[in-house]
Each structure stands twice: as structure tokens, then as C-alpha cells.
Design a protein around this motif. Structure first.
Motif, PDB file in Angstrom:
ATOM      1  N   GLY B 223      75.410  73.290  57.930  1.00 24.50           N
ATOM      2  CA  GLY B 223      74.789  72.445  56.910  1.00 24.50           C
ATOM      3  C   GLY B 223      73.557  71.716  57.415  1.00 24.50           C
ATOM      4  N   GLN B 224      73.520  71.422  58.728  1.00 21.44           N
ATOM      5  CA  GLN B 224      72.350  70.744  59.293  1.00 21.44           C
ATOM      6  C   GLN B 224      71.117  71.628  59.182  1.00 21.44           C
ATOM      7  OE1 GLN B 224      72.213  67.520  61.055  1.00 21.44           O
ATOM      8  NE2 GLN B 224      74.049  67.272  59.826  1.00 21.44           N
ATOM      9  N   GLU B 226      70.785  74.144  57.078  1.00 23.36           N
ATOM     10  CA  GLU B 226      70.478  74.340  55.658  1.00 23.36           C
ATOM     11  C   GLU B 226      69.724  73.141  55.094  1.00 23.36           C
ATOM     12  OE1 GLU B 226      74.097  75.243  53.616  1.00 23.36           O
ATOM     13  OE2 GLU B 226      74.022  77.362  54.177  1.00 23.36           O
ATOM     14  N   ALA B 227      70.160  71.938  55.476  1.00 22.20           N
ATOM     15  CA  ALA B 227      69.487  70.742  54.973  1.00 22.20           C
ATOM     16  C   ALA B 227      68.035  70.729  55.453  1.00 22.20           C
ATOM     17  CB  ALA B 227      70.215  69.493  55.441  1.00 22.20           C
ATOM     18  N   ALA B 228      67.840  71.065  56.737  1.00 18.98           N
ATOM     19  CA  ALA B 228      66.475  71.055  57.281  1.00 18.98           C
ATOM     20  C   ALA B 228      65.614  72.093  56.567  1.00 18.98           C
ATOM     21  CB  ALA B 228      66.513  71.338  58.786  1.00 18.98           C
ATOM     22  N   ARG B 229      66.163  73.294  56.388  1.00 18.42           N
ATOM     23  CA  ARG B 229      65.384  74.343  55.720  1.00 18.42           C
ATOM     24  C   ARG B 229      65.124  73.988  54.260  1.00 18.42           C
ATOM     25  NH1 ARG B 229      64.930  79.119  58.385  1.00 18.42           N
ATOM     26  NH2 ARG B 229      63.067  79.226  57.124  1.00 18.42           N
ATOM     27  N   SER B 230      66.111  73.348  53.601  1.00 20.61           N
ATOM     28  CA  SER B 230      65.925  73.028  52.182  1.00 20.61           C
ATOM     29  C   SER B 230      64.837  71.982  51.989  1.00 20.61           C
ATOM     30  CB  SER B 230      67.238  72.542  51.559  1.00 20.61           C
ATOM     31  OG  SER B 230      67.471  71.195  51.907  1.00 20.61           O
ATOM     32  N   LEU B 231      64.498  71.256  53.073  1.00 20.96           N
ATOM     33  CA  LEU B 231      63.407  70.280  52.981  1.00 20.96           C
ATOM     34  C   LEU B 231      62.054  70.925  53.263  1.00 20.96           C
ATOM     35  CD1 LEU B 231      65.142  67.311  54.779  1.00 20.96           C
ATOM     36  CD2 LEU B 231      64.376  67.323  52.418  1.00 20.96           C
ATOM     37  N   GLY B 232      62.054  72.242  53.510  1.00 18.85           N
ATOM     38  CA  GLY B 232      60.796  72.955  53.720  1.00 18.85           C
ATOM     39  C   GLY B 232      60.417  73.141  55.178  1.00 18.85           C
ATOM     40  N   MET B 233      61.303  72.706  56.098  1.00 17.36           N
ATOM     41  CA  MET B 233      60.987  72.947  57.516  1.00 17.36           C
ATOM     42  C   MET B 233      61.155  74.429  57.815  1.00 17.36           C
ATOM     43  SD  MET B 233      62.722  69.952  59.743  1.00 17.36           S
ATOM     44  CE  MET B 233      62.867  68.296  59.126  1.00 17.36           C
ATOM     45  N   ILE B 242      65.946  69.086  64.546  1.00 15.70           N
ATOM     46  CA  ILE B 242      67.273  68.810  63.988  1.00 15.70           C
ATOM     47  C   ILE B 242      68.391  69.391  64.859  1.00 15.70           C
ATOM     48  CG2 ILE B 242      68.730  69.018  61.935  1.00 15.70           C
ATOM     49  CD1 ILE B 242      66.075  67.403  61.569  1.00 15.70           C
TER      50      ILE B 242
END
Lengths: 243, 324
Positions: B223-224, B226-233, B242
Motif C-alpha cells: 500500500g505504501q 501504491e499510495a506513492a504512485r497514486s500521488l503521481g510519483m 517512501i
């Protein structure tokens, strides 16, 4: 704003699971769509396909005129415009709340640190926990963590917000505070797709409700239509169980 | 309640007493054993191999004229010519030379006198061991980081190269690897034995560090990412900001164990003519036959290195614990 056309997605783990079968859905700008259905119905998968956390096998998804299936599409640019809130919050555990909300602004939006932190503080005020800016996620309650996660997604000033069961991991007394933030967003005209079991929330703010089962969209309608007069038996059975 | 506390204290006290008894037993046992083999302890011989006071005095033998100063690293050779035209040589530390060419010197004149601390063979070995270890650890981290990331890659080329490298290194003895680096790689690329030794150790450590880093990255909830990628990183950004910081905190203890192993394994590069700590000990042993004292000292010196490293890592762990 969102145009989903004939999307198929199959998982091959131990068994072949058809997660999405011929799913089509349009979401207009400023619309709030709630997706519901029993577990394993493909609603989370659909949401994750919208920002390319899952790739689709067939069909097309267009976000704000950009085709996700096009190999020339810079997926990171699309993701920066689509905020996502997860069931398990997924806050960055090694960063303070303030850093959580500012990191993507700095690294992706290329804002200065001071500007990012200013925006972060404003958003933390909006979700009601500015006093926790210096805390670490592990020091917050579930409801507070989820509100920080919403602030983190909003910091990118997205055009669309996706919510993947945002209240499912929360203790009952904390669900309200998260839903309140989501309602405020809806009233401000944010385009939102929410996978949730909170039917009260759906009734209050959803423009349309999508009912899914076994990877297919069974029924789409306004809250009145779906709650008062569902056309499909499966919808009726599901609503009877959860209401 | 009071009784319970009292009881606990009494038991702790008894346990301490037993501990002291055991320690005394161990020490006296060792002493008795060495008595049996009629070993004569000569601890007084050891300090000079760590630090010794060099005393020197250079006195002119004849009246003469300085004809040349031959400067080498550390020592300068003063060449003089006496009244019979014979050449004479005096070795003087370079910073103490007060003579210049054409100076007259008289018989019995004190040309230089000094008294200074110099590092002995053991201290030199310790410093070399430290240099080799630090360089190998740093290089090993770099190799391990990239191999660990390659190991997790979905594309076959980096993934299988990483697996091949890790298996190759873990499946062969370090001593053999050092020989290969010295005799084969070193010959081909004309490496000094120092470079060959550091390379062998870092390539060895890199394989183990890669596995530690891989496990650390995999232990971070997906999830870490996924969260980073979902923010556009993008992937490198998500890794750098991250995933890796969280993984690093988690792998610190096994990483410390690996570093400590590396310090100890550096004793093997003695075989390629590097006089590191263990090799220094062996050389002193062969010339003095005081093997017991020498290797107890060598062990203690290794312990100083590894224990300081442990302390540093514990300090880091405490610092990173802020977000727990």
C-alpha cells in the motif's frame, strides 16, 4: 470527465477470476458516483483501474480526454490529477503528517517546500486536524489518519477523487468525521467515485449509485431509484441485506 | 507483594553472584591451563607493537662538509665528505634536518636527536583493517542496493543477473574469491593488492546486503508503494522517498550483523600480502613466539572495532524510532 468503455479484467492467481466483465460507465464533471456491491464484485478493481494501479485487459478508459490504454500516455501525469484514498490509509509511516501532505507537492508538482507546507496546513485545517501536523501517523487514530490521507490526495489539487472503502477499516465512532470531510468535498463540486457500504452517505450526496455483482454493472440509478425501486432482483437482495 | 519484590531481588542477587563465580572460574581455568603447558606470559612485550617511543641520536664521526641532502619520504640522507675525501652517510628524519649543503660539521657534533611516538605493527594493522572494512562496507552497500533493486525487477535481464551474482558469491568461499580477485582480476586490470582485497570483500558483502535489502523492501506493505504512485510519483521517486527510508530502518539490525561479519572477514585478505590486523599478529607471533598474548590482543582490537559499530547502529536505531 471519466469514460469507461467495455472494460475487461481477469486475474489469474490460483483460480481464474473475472474481476471486470464488459464494464462501461461515464462520470460527468462534478458528479458524485457511489459504487456498491458485495465483496468480490469488482468494485475496488474498477476504481484501481481508473488510476492505473491495475491494468485492464480489454476496453478503454479515458480520464479528462487522456486515454489510459495509450502507451504514449504518461501515467504519472494522469495520477497526479486523480487523487486516491485507500481503505488502509497507507500514510507514509516514516514521515510526519505535514511531510505526508507536502512530499508529493514538492517532488511531483515541484512546489517549494514553504509553499507546499502552507498548502498542507490549509488542507489540514480543512479536514480538521491542523494541530497534528508534527505527529507521526502511528500517533493518530484511524479517523484522523484517513483525514490526513484525504488531505494528502487533495494537496495535488486533483480533478477527480477516488475513495476505496475509506471507512471500512475504521471504528464506528470515527466513520462520521471522515464522511463529513467527503460530504464537504462533494458539495464543493469535486468529481468523486466512492466505493463504500455507507448507504446513508450514498443517499445524501451521491448523484448516481452503481451496483456491481460478479464483475458486472447490474444497475445504475439515482439514490431514489435504487433505494426505493430497484429494478434487478440482485440489487434488491443486496440492499435488503445491508439496510 | 513486598515479599514478592524481596524474593525477586534475592534471586537477582544470587544470579549475579553465580555470574561472577563463573567468570572467575573461566579466568583462573585459563591461567591454570597455561601453567600446565609451562607458558611464560610476557604481556610487557605487547605495548611496543601498538605504540613505541622511538629514540634517536645521530652524532658526526669526523669533521666534514655536507655535500648533498637526499630527501626520501620520512627520512633524509645527509651525505658528507670528510677531510680524507671519503663519503659518509647519516639518516635523519626529514623534519629535523637543520643542515644545508656546504655546512661544516665537527667530529662529535650532535646532528639530530629525537624522541617520538610511532605506531607499531598491530596499530598499523588495525588502521589497515579499518580502512579496508570502511571502504568495503560503503562499496558493498552500493553494490547491494543496486543488486537488491535488480533482484526485484520484473524484467528478466536485471533479475537473473542479480540472482546469478548472488548465488555465485554465496556459493563459493570468500578465501577463493579473494584469490581470484588477486591473481586473476588483479593481474588483468593491474590492481594493487589493497584494491583487489577491497573489491573482493565488497563484492562478497554486496551479495548478502542485496538479499537483506530485497527482504527489507518486500517487508514494506505494498500500500505504501501504491499510495506513492497514486500521488503521481514515478517508481524511482517512490523508492527513494517512501520505500527505501522505511526499509532501511527495518533492515538496520541485519545490516549491522553483515557489517560486523565483514570486519571479521577482512582478516582473510592477509593472504594477499596485506598486513592487516590478523596478519600483523601472525608476523609478530613468528618473531617473538608470544602467540598467546599477541592473539588475545588482536582479538581485543577486533572487538573494539565491532563493538563501536554495534554502538553506532544502536544509536541510529534509536534515532529512527521517532516515528514508531
Amino acid at each position: 470527465m471519466i469514460d469507461i468503455k467495455g472494460v475487461y479484467k481477469t486475474f489469474y492467481s490460483r483460480h481464474k477470476v473475472e474481476a471486470l466483465v464488459d464494464v462501461s460507465l461515464q462520470v460527468e464533471k462534478g458528479e458524485v458516483v457511489v459504487i456498491c456491491g458485495p465483496s468480490g464484485s469488482g468494485k475496488s478493481t474498477l476504481l484501481r483501474c481508473l488510476n492505473h494501479l491495475e491494468t485492464i485487459d480489454r476496453g478503454d478508459i479515458v480520464i479528462d480526454t487522456i486515454h489510459l490504454t495509450d502507451s504514449r500516455t504518461n501515467i504519472n501525469k494522469v495520477r497526479a490529477e486523480v487523487g486516491m484514498v485507500f481503505q488502509s490509509f497507507n500514510l507514509f509511516a516514516h514521515m510526519t503528517v505535514l511531510e505526508n501532505v507536502s512530499i508529493a507537492q514538492i517532488k511531483v508538482r515541484k512546489r517549494s517546500r514553504s509553499e507546499s507546507e502552507k498548502i498542507a496546513i490549509q488542507l489540514l485545517q480543512k479536514v480538521g486536524i491542523p494541530e497534528k501536523a508534527k505527529s507521526y501517523p502511528s500517533q493518530l487514530s484511524g479517523g484522523q489518519q484517513q483525514r490526513v490521507a484525504i488531505a494528502r490526495a487533495l494537496a495535488m489539487q486533483p480533478k477527480i477523487m477516488l475513495f476505496d472503502e475509506p471507512t471500512s477499516a475504521l471504528d464506528p465512532e470515527m466513520i462520521g468525521e471522515v464522511l463529513d470531510v467527503m460530504k464537504t468535498l462533494a458539495r464543493e463540486g469535486m468529481t468523486m467515485c466512492c466505493v463504500t457500504h455507507e448507504m446513508g452517505f450514498a443517499r445524501e450526496v451521491a448523484d448516481r449509485i452503481v451496483f456491481m455483482d460478479e464483475g458486472r454493472i447490474v444497475e445504475i440509478g439515482t439514490p431514489e431509484e435504487l433505494f426505493n425501486d430497484p429494478k434487478e432482483d440482485r440489487t434488491r437482495a443486496f440492499l435488503a441485506q445491508i439496510l | 507483594m513486598k515479599d514478592l519484590v524481596h524474593n525477586q531481588r534475592f534471586r537477582n542477587g544470587a544470579s549475579w553472584f553465580v555470574l561472577v563465580l563463573i567468570l572467575i572460574g573461566l579466568v583462573s581455568g585459563t591461567f591454570q591451563t597455561t601453567k600446565k603447558v609451562e607458558y611464560i606470559w610476557r604481556w610487557e612485550k605487547i605495548p611496543r607493537y601498538i605504540l613505541f617511543l622511538e629514540k634517536g641520536k645521530v652524532v658526526a664521526k669526523d669533521d666534514a662538509v655536507v655535500t648533498a641532502l637526499d630527501k626520501k619520504v620520512g627520512m633524509t640522507t645527509v651525505v658528507v665528505s670528510n677531510s680524507r675525501g671519503e663519503q659518509q652517510y647519516y639518516m635523519i628524519p626529514e623534519d629535523l634536518v637543520s643542515l644545508s649543503v656546504n655546512d661544516q660539521i665537527r667530529s662529535g657534533q650532535v646532528l639530530a636527536q629525537w624522541q617520538r611516538w610511532k605506531s607499531g605493527l598491530l596499530l598499523k594493522g588495525l588502521i589497515l583493517t579499518l580502512e579496508i572494512s570502511v571502504l568495503s562496507i560503503l562499496l558493498g552497500i552500493v553494490i547491494g542496493l543496486f543488486t537488491g533493486l535488480a533482484r526485484l525487477s520484473k524484467s528478466p535481464a536485471p533479475k537473473w543477473l542479480a540472482i546469478g551474482y548472488i548465488e555465485l558469491i554465496r556459493g563459493t568461499p570468500l578465501l577463493v574469491q579473494i584469490y581470484i580477485f588477486y591473481f586473476f582480476v588483479g593481474q588483468v586490470f593491474r590492481l594493487s593488492s589493497f584494491t583487489a582485497g577491497v573489491l573482493a570483500l565488497s563484492v562478497f558483502a554486496g551479495a548478502y546486503i542485496a538479499e537483506i535489502i530485497r527482504a527489507g523492501i518486500q517487508s514494506i506493505h505494498k500500500g505504501q508503494m501504491e499510495a506513492a504512485r497514486s500521488l503521481g510519483m514515478n517508481y524511482p521517486q517512490a523508492m527513494q522517498y517512501i520505500i527505501l527510508p522505511q526499509a532501511f530502518k527495518r533492515i538496520l539490525p541485519p545490516l549491522a550483523g553483515q557489517f560486523i561479519s565483514l570486519i571479521k572477514d577482512s582478516s582473510l585478505v592477509g593472504v594477499i600480502a596485506l598486513v592487516e590486523l590478523t596478519r600483523a599478529g601472525r608476523e609478530i607471533g613468528t618473531s617473538t613466539f608470544n602467540y598467546f598474548e599477541v592473539f588475545f590482543t588482536v582479538a581485543a582490537l577486533y572487538l573494539i572495532l565491532t563493538f563501536s559499530l554495534s554502538m553506532m547502529v544502536q544509536y541510529l536505531e534509536r534515532r529512527f524510532a521517532a516515528s514508531d
